[in-house]
Design an enzyme around this catalytic site. Structure first.
Site, short mmCIF file in Angstrom:
data_model
loop_
_atom_site.label_atom_id
_atom_site.label_comp_id
_atom_site.label_asym_id
_atom_site.label_seq_id
_atom_site.Cartn_x
_atom_site.Cartn_y
_atom_site.Cartn_z
N ASP A 149 -14.35 -2.76 9.10
CA ASP A 149 -15.55 -2.78 9.96
C ASP A 149 -15.27 -3.21 11.40
OD1 ASP A 149 -16.63 -5.74 8.09
OD2 ASP A 149 -15.26 -5.62 9.81
N HIS A 175 -6.21 -1.97 5.61
CA HIS A 175 -6.87 -0.76 5.09
C HIS A 175 -7.39 0.13 6.21
CE1 HIS A 175 -7.71 -2.94 1.01
NE2 HIS A 175 -6.47 -2.55 1.12
N CYS A 195 -1.83 16.94 13.83
CA CYS A 195 -0.81 16.45 14.79
C CYS A 195 -0.66 14.93 14.74
CB CYS A 195 -1.17 16.88 16.22
SG CYS A 195 -2.62 16.03 16.88
N THR A 211 -13.09 -12.05 -1.08
CA THR A 211 -12.56 -10.84 -1.72
C THR A 211 -12.57 -11.04 -3.23
OG1 THR A 211 -10.68 -9.31 -1.91
CG2 THR A 211 -10.14 -11.60 -1.41
N ALA A 238 -19.18 -17.97 3.12
CA ALA A 238 -18.14 -18.07 4.16
C ALA A 238 -18.74 -18.55 5.48
CB ALA A 238 -17.49 -16.70 4.35
C1 BV8 Z 1 -1.59 1.52 -2.89
C2 BV8 Z 1 -10.66 1.47 2.84
C3 BV8 Z 1 0.53 2.46 -3.49
C4 BV8 Z 1 -11.55 2.63 2.61
C5 BV8 Z 1 -10.18 0.45 0.68
C6 BV8 Z 1 -1.65 -1.72 -8.97
C7 BV8 Z 1 -2.44 -2.07 -10.05
C8 BV8 Z 1 -3.69 -1.45 -10.26
C9 BV8 Z 1 -4.14 -0.45 -9.37
C10 BV8 Z 1 -3.33 -0.13 -8.32
C11 BV8 Z 1 -2.11 -0.75 -8.10
N1 BV8 Z 1 -1.56 -0.22 -6.97
C12 BV8 Z 1 -2.38 0.73 -6.49
C13 BV8 Z 1 -3.47 0.81 -7.28
C14 BV8 Z 1 -4.58 1.72 -7.08
C15 BV8 Z 1 -5.59 1.15 -6.07
C16 BV8 Z 1 -6.35 -0.01 -6.65
O1 BV8 Z 1 -6.04 -1.16 -6.35
N2 BV8 Z 1 -7.36 0.30 -7.40
C17 BV8 Z 1 -8.22 -0.78 -7.90
C18 BV8 Z 1 -9.67 -0.31 -7.84
C19 BV8 Z 1 -7.75 -1.15 -9.28
N3 BV8 Z 1 -4.94 0.74 -4.85
C20 BV8 Z 1 -4.60 1.66 -3.93
O2 BV8 Z 1 -4.75 2.86 -4.09
C21 BV8 Z 1 -3.98 1.15 -2.64
N4 BV8 Z 1 -2.79 1.90 -2.38
O3 BV8 Z 1 -1.41 0.51 -3.51
O4 BV8 Z 1 -0.58 2.45 -2.62
C22 BV8 Z 1 0.12 3.10 -4.79
C23 BV8 Z 1 -0.73 4.21 -4.79
C24 BV8 Z 1 -1.10 4.79 -6.03
C25 BV8 Z 1 -0.65 4.24 -7.23
C26 BV8 Z 1 0.19 3.10 -7.21
C27 BV8 Z 1 0.57 2.55 -5.99
C28 BV8 Z 1 -4.94 1.37 -1.47
C29 BV8 Z 1 -6.17 0.54 -1.63
C30 BV8 Z 1 -7.03 0.64 -0.35
C31 BV8 Z 1 -8.34 1.28 -0.70
N5 BV8 Z 1 -9.21 1.28 0.50
N6 BV8 Z 1 -10.90 0.47 1.82
C32 BV8 Z 1 -12.98 2.27 2.84
O5 BV8 Z 1 -13.32 1.08 3.04
O6 BV8 Z 1 -13.80 3.20 2.83
S1 BV8 Z 1 -10.47 -0.73 -0.47
C33 BV8 Z 1 -12.00 -1.44 -0.30
O7 BV8 Z 1 -12.01 -2.48 -1.28
C34 BV8 Z 1 -12.27 -2.17 1.01
O8 BV8 Z 1 -11.21 -2.15 1.94
C35 BV8 Z 1 -12.49 -3.60 0.52
O9 BV8 Z 1 -12.16 -4.55 1.44
C36 BV8 Z 1 -11.55 -3.61 -0.60
C37 BV8 Z 1 -11.51 -4.77 -1.52
O10 BV8 Z 1 -12.81 -5.14 -1.87
P1 BV8 Z 1 -13.29 -6.60 -1.40
O11 BV8 Z 1 -13.01 -6.75 0.05
O12 BV8 Z 1 -12.70 -7.61 -2.30
O13 BV8 Z 1 -14.85 -6.48 -1.57
P2 BV8 Z 1 -15.69 -6.69 -2.91
O14 BV8 Z 1 -17.07 -6.17 -2.65
O15 BV8 Z 1 -14.91 -6.17 -4.07
O16 BV8 Z 1 -15.76 -8.28 -3.06
C38 BV8 Z 1 -16.52 -9.04 -2.13
C39 BV8 Z 1 -16.29 -10.49 -2.51
O17 BV8 Z 1 -16.93 -11.31 -1.54
C40 BV8 Z 1 -16.87 -10.85 -3.85
O18 BV8 Z 1 -15.93 -11.62 -4.58
C41 BV8 Z 1 -18.11 -11.69 -3.52
O19 BV8 Z 1 -18.33 -12.72 -4.46
C42 BV8 Z 1 -17.71 -12.29 -2.20
N7 BV8 Z 1 -18.81 -12.61 -1.28
C43 BV8 Z 1 -19.94 -11.91 -1.08
N8 BV8 Z 1 -20.69 -12.51 -0.12
C44 BV8 Z 1 -19.99 -13.61 0.29
C45 BV8 Z 1 -18.80 -13.68 -0.45
N9 BV8 Z 1 -17.89 -14.67 -0.27
C46 BV8 Z 1 -18.16 -15.60 0.65
N10 BV8 Z 1 -19.30 -15.60 1.40
C47 BV8 Z 1 -20.23 -14.63 1.24
N11 BV8 Z 1 -21.35 -14.66 1.99
ZN ZN Z 2 -4.40 17.23 16.41
#
Ligand code: BV8
Ligand code: ZN
Length: 248
Positions: A112, A127, A138, A196, A239
């Site tokens: 963001d 990310h 390109c 997170t 936070a």
């Molecule tokens: C990769 C950009 C190599 C796009 C995003 C190993 C094991 C298992 C799976 C995998 C692995 N390696 C790779 C994977 C696959 C995958 C993955 O992890 N899948 C998950 C679903 C299991 N990972 C990938 O593909 C990554 N690539 O590793 O490459 C590879 C590739 C393929 C196979 C093997 C290896 C790339 C991941 C990047 C994805 N892109 N974003 C977009 O945003 O449109 S991820 C997306 O989720 C966002 O970036 C976000 O930040 C991120 C994580 O989520 P959180 O930030 O944690 O947000 P969430 O809502 O989940 O949680 C919010 C938290 O805040 C909560 O806990 C809540 O309680 C708390 N909260 C809420 N309010 C407050 C608060 N805390 C404090 N105060 C508050 N007020």
């Molecule tokens: Zn171009």
């Protein structure tokens, strides 16, 4: 019980403050939760955006190759939503923290741009960034602040289709950014993990990496996460309320 909880919370915040402000190298890892109080929906919370959209349908290269228009409509919807959001006290507390400690790295999973908007300097956007586009032909890479445009947009230089410059599921993170993040985790005295859910890899393993290399790991979250048990100190709270008390 309530008194105990508030005293425990206060004691934990004071302990975190003492450890962090006396450290040489502080690394912070943020997720969507740090932007929640700015009005940016989280991914997996009750109001989470993944609830209305299926991440696997939209935030993947396959989805973009199949239907770039639909994927761009999803990102434009998020841009419009985020354009009216401002950094909250949690973002500003991290700007202050960066000025208070000798060495500081901020690793964010968020796309963001609110850490930059708040004034943080040393930010690793592992990310990517919703406000940056990249040409699929390109490779040209640039920021734009548009929230209305014909989608999918085309590159001015080569006419190729532009994509959001974010890392999708199934895509690898930029090796430079990832190795810089890992290096900082290895050097960290303290890793502060804020807002997170600890689900998405490789960021979900950063706490373990830092811990294995001797860092003291502190988690700030509204609730316990699957990783909380591995960390040295977990502080349950918003936070935007906790970070300003830690940093002062
Ligand atoms: C990769 C950009 C190599 C796009 C995003 C190993 C094991 C298992 C799976 C995998 C692995 N390696 C790779 C994977 C696959 C995958 C993955 O992890 N899948 C998950 C679903 C299991 N990972 C990938 O593909 C990554 N690539 O590793 O490459 C590879 C590739 C393929 C196979 C093997 C290896 C790339 C991941 C990047 C994805 N892109 N974003 C977009 O945003 O449109 S991820 C997306 O989720 C966002 O970036 C976000 O930040 C991120 C994580 O989520 P959180 O930030 O944690 O947000 P969430 O809502 O989940 O949680 C919010 C938290 O805040 C909560 O806990 C809540 O309680 C708390 N909260 C809420 N309010 C407050 C608060 N805390 C404090 N105060 C508050 N007020
Ligand atoms: Zn171009």
């Amino acid at each position: 019980m309530a008194l105990n909880n508030s005293r425990t919370l206060r004691d934990k915040i004071l302990k975190a403050r003492e450890l962090i402000l006396s450290s040489e190298y502080v690394v912070v890892l943020t997720g969507a939760g740090i932007s929640a109080e700015s009005g940016v929906p989280t991914f997996r919370g009750s109001d989470g955006i993944w609830r209305n959209y299926n991440a696997m349908e939209l935030a993947t290269p396959e989805a973009f190759n199949t239907n770039p228009k639909l994927v761009w409509e999803f990102y434009l919807w998020r841009r419009r939503l985020i354009a009216s959001c401002n950094p909250n006290p949690a973002h500003y507390a991290l700007v202050k923290l960066e000025q208070k400690v000798p060495f500081f790295t901020l690793i964010t999973q968020n796309v963001d741009g609110l850490h930059h908007k708040a004034g943080s300097k040393n930010v690793l956007e592992i990310h990517g960034n919703l406000w940056r586009v990249r040409c699929t032909r390109c490779g040209r890479n640039e920021y734009d602040t548009k929230t209305e445009m014909d989608v999918p947009p085309r590159c001015d230089s080569c006419g190729g289709i532009l994509r959001p410059d974010v890392v999708w599921f199934g895509e690898t993170l930029s090796t430079d950014v990832l190795s810089e993040a890992i290096n900082s985790l290895k050097k960290a005295d303290i890793l502060l993990i804020v807002g997170t859910s600890g689900v998405v890899e490789p960021a979900a393993s950063f706490g373990m990496i830092a811990r294995q290399d001797g860092a003291f790991v502190i988690e700030v979250n509204l609730e316990k996460t699957p990783r909380s048990g591995f960390y040295n100190l977990t502080i349950t709270g918003k936070a935007g309320e906790v970070l300003p008390q830690i940093v002062g």
